[in-house]
Design an enzyme around this catalytic site. Sequence first.
Site, PDB file in Angstrom:
ATOM      1  N   GLY A 239      43.903  41.678  30.972  1.00  0.00           N
ATOM      2  CA  GLY A 239      44.551  42.704  31.770  1.00  0.00           C
ATOM      3  C   GLY A 239      44.222  44.137  31.436  1.00  0.00           C
ATOM      4  N   GLU A 273      42.680  37.307  26.189  1.00  0.00           N
ATOM      5  CA  GLU A 273      41.755  36.804  27.216  1.00  0.00           C
ATOM      6  C   GLU A 273      41.171  37.951  28.034  1.00  0.00           C
ATOM      7  OE1 GLU A 273      44.483  34.495  29.520  1.00  0.00           O
ATOM      8  OE2 GLU A 273      44.518  32.825  28.120  1.00  0.00           O
ATOM      9  N   GLY A 275      38.801  40.026  30.328  1.00  0.00           N
ATOM     10  CA  GLY A 275      37.713  39.763  31.273  1.00  0.00           C
ATOM     11  C   GLY A 275      37.062  41.087  31.618  1.00  0.00           C
ATOM     12  N   ARG A 276      37.756  41.856  32.461  1.00  0.00           N
ATOM     13  CA  ARG A 276      37.213  43.125  32.961  1.00  0.00           C
ATOM     14  C   ARG A 276      36.796  44.077  31.835  1.00  0.00           C
ATOM     15  NH1 ARG A 276      39.060  45.095  37.988  1.00  0.00           N
ATOM     16  NH2 ARG A 276      40.881  43.787  37.662  1.00  0.00           N
ATOM     17  N   ARG A 312      35.388  44.219  46.393  1.00  0.00           N
ATOM     18  CA  ARG A 312      36.552  44.913  45.810  1.00  0.00           C
ATOM     19  C   ARG A 312      37.057  46.098  46.646  1.00  0.00           C
ATOM     20  NH1 ARG A 312      37.130  47.032  41.450  1.00  0.00           N
ATOM     21  NH2 ARG A 312      39.113  46.071  40.952  1.00  0.00           N
ATOM     22  N   TYR A 316      40.798  45.365  47.563  1.00  0.00           N
ATOM     23  CA  TYR A 316      41.819  46.013  46.709  1.00  0.00           C
ATOM     24  C   TYR A 316      41.810  47.538  46.862  1.00  0.00           C
ATOM     25  CZ  TYR A 316      40.747  41.648  44.194  1.00  0.00           C
ATOM     26  OH  TYR A 316      40.481  40.348  43.843  1.00  0.00           O
ATOM     27  N   CYS A 344      29.198  43.262  60.149  1.00  0.00           N
ATOM     28  CA  CYS A 344      29.835  43.635  61.415  1.00  0.00           C
ATOM     29  C   CYS A 344      31.351  43.709  61.282  1.00  0.00           C
ATOM     30  CB  CYS A 344      29.442  42.627  62.487  1.00  0.00           C
ATOM     31  SG  CYS A 344      27.673  42.456  62.560  1.00  0.00           S
ATOM     32  N   GLU A 345      31.823  44.580  60.400  1.00  0.00           N
ATOM     33  CA  GLU A 345      33.252  44.810  60.243  1.00  0.00           C
ATOM     34  C   GLU A 345      33.429  46.226  59.739  1.00  0.00           C
ATOM     35  OE1 GLU A 345      35.759  42.208  58.098  1.00  0.00           O
ATOM     36  OE2 GLU A 345      34.505  40.448  58.445  1.00  0.00           O
TER      37      GLU A 345
HETATM   38  N1  LLP Z   1      43.922  35.563  31.793  1.00  0.00           N
HETATM   39  C1  LLP Z   1      44.453  35.145  32.959  1.00  0.00           C
HETATM   40  C2  LLP Z   1      45.426  34.052  32.940  1.00  0.00           C
HETATM   41  C3  LLP Z   1      44.074  35.765  34.171  1.00  0.00           C
HETATM   42  O1  LLP Z   1      44.616  35.362  35.317  1.00  0.00           O
HETATM   43  C4  LLP Z   1      43.135  36.821  34.153  1.00  0.00           C
HETATM   44  C5  LLP Z   1      42.700  37.480  35.390  1.00  0.00           C
HETATM   45  C6  LLP Z   1      42.605  37.199  32.902  1.00  0.00           C
HETATM   46  C7  LLP Z   1      43.022  36.563  31.750  1.00  0.00           C
HETATM   47  C8  LLP Z   1      41.589  38.298  32.779  1.00  0.00           C
HETATM   48  O2  LLP Z   1      42.108  39.514  33.168  1.00  0.00           O
HETATM   49  P1  LLP Z   1      41.291  40.875  32.961  1.00  0.00           P
HETATM   50  O3  LLP Z   1      41.184  41.133  31.480  1.00  0.00           O
HETATM   51  O4  LLP Z   1      39.972  40.714  33.596  1.00  0.00           O
HETATM   52  O5  LLP Z   1      42.129  41.889  33.662  1.00  0.00           O
HETATM   53  N2  LLP Z   1      39.493  40.000  41.268  1.00  0.00           N
HETATM   54  C9  LLP Z   1      40.398  41.027  40.759  1.00  0.00           C
HETATM   55  C10 LLP Z   1      40.925  40.681  39.380  1.00  0.00           C
HETATM   56  C11 LLP Z   1      41.616  39.348  39.291  1.00  0.00           C
HETATM   57  C12 LLP Z   1      42.135  39.015  37.914  1.00  0.00           C
HETATM   58  C13 LLP Z   1      42.643  37.606  37.841  1.00  0.00           C
HETATM   59  N3  LLP Z   1      43.104  37.176  36.565  1.00  0.00           N
HETATM   60  C14 LLP Z   1      39.691  42.366  40.798  1.00  0.00           C
HETATM   61  O6  LLP Z   1      38.554  42.449  41.244  1.00  0.00           O
HETATM   62  O7  LLP Z   1      40.278  43.378  40.428  1.00  0.00           O
END
Ligand code: LLP
Length: 435
Positions: A239, A273, A275-276, A312, A316, A344-345
Amino acid sequence: MIAFGYRDARLHADELPLERLAEAVGTPFYCTSLSAVERTYGAIVEAFQGLDVSVCYALKANSNLAVLRSLAKLGAGADVVSEGELRLALAAGIPAERIVFAGVGKTERELAFALDSGIAQINVESFPELALLDRVAQARGRTAPVALRINPDVDARTHEKISTGKAENKFGIEIDRAAEAARLAHSLPGIALKGLAVHIGSQLTELQPFRSAFERMAELFRALKAEGLPLSELDLGGGLGIPYQDEAPPHLGDYADMIREVCGGLGARLQIEPGRAMVGNAGLLVSRVIYVKEGAARRFLIIDAAMNDLIRPPLYDAWHDVMPLREPPPGAPLAPVDIVGPICETGDTLARQRPLPPLEAGDLLAICSTGAYVSVMASSYNSRPLAPEVVVRGGDWAVVRPRQSFEELIGRDRLPDWLEESGASDRQRAVEGVA
Ligand code: LLP
């Protein structure tokens, strides 16, 4: 941590001019700096020094095998949400004992596959999932290592589509029923209750929502342990936000210190965890201007990347910086343009009213911060082939996913016998490009 910057007036990825990569692979293409990913992983590990934390990279942000492999070599774990992601993590060499399986809708088949792989932890999000997992594990003569994902009812103050920790969201077991779920889990023969998990949303730009959620989890963890439940793991989710425009997300050190303060004394092994935060600013999307169109009300740059390559902004309202590959000279006049794709949008608008120097058809530009949730969310809408992925590290580069060919695109479909007739030869001609 800057992987991309101008050198000799040309935008570079690490040591490589992106123009050179564009000539070699064509546009659009995604470019990821593996050195940036590796540096960020190192910085995360360093920030948590002295605390028992395992870093489980959330594959959903970017599951390219080369990215995964570079993280596997550094000892990273993985957070996966499907059998496909679990298989990818294993294929990249991340050992099952460092993999956590999350997600609200794991199927029986996925649970069975995860158990057979020897996965470290399955984060269970509901009572029905707990019952199914118990059954699947018993049928296979196994016990499932489980953390219960709790919904702490905390507002992450992020975009509503990526907020997951409020009571009205589909995620986790409501905190008021957490103790009941934990007692039940502990009583089931197919389940080995190990811990608790939480994840309140993505692209958080403040520390406070994390703190509120973690305080609730710490309190719950203590209470359940005091009851005698065998909890040893606390998974704090991902997150952490990144700067796309002018956001000022929490510094890694402050995030780690807050975790140390709130959870350090629990006697729990912690997991995060990310990700981003791990990959978001390690990637960009390179595209070429097809037309400059002077509309009645606006000027449009129509480029060869589109919402199928980068969903995105329409999904969003996300903001991604745009940089010409040739650095504008100081004092170059800037005029607002809308940057749009060929789809085409009207939703196929990737950036709105951006002050840019004059660009012409054929010029190259980069859309920034596309390392997370971009290529993984791509589609071939409008029958546009999926764009290739390039990784760089220092002066090395490689195409790690080639551009989808028209043969692959058309070849995904099958014609039923009763429609075949001349279909086969028409297809051959379409693939070969013969009229
Ligand atoms: N753990 C769980 C249980 C999650 O659902 C997620 C992300 C993460 C970890 C990783 O979160 P991060 O560190 O990346 O914020 N497609 C959207 C983002 C969706 C995130 C879904 N869950 C976007 O482009 O902003």
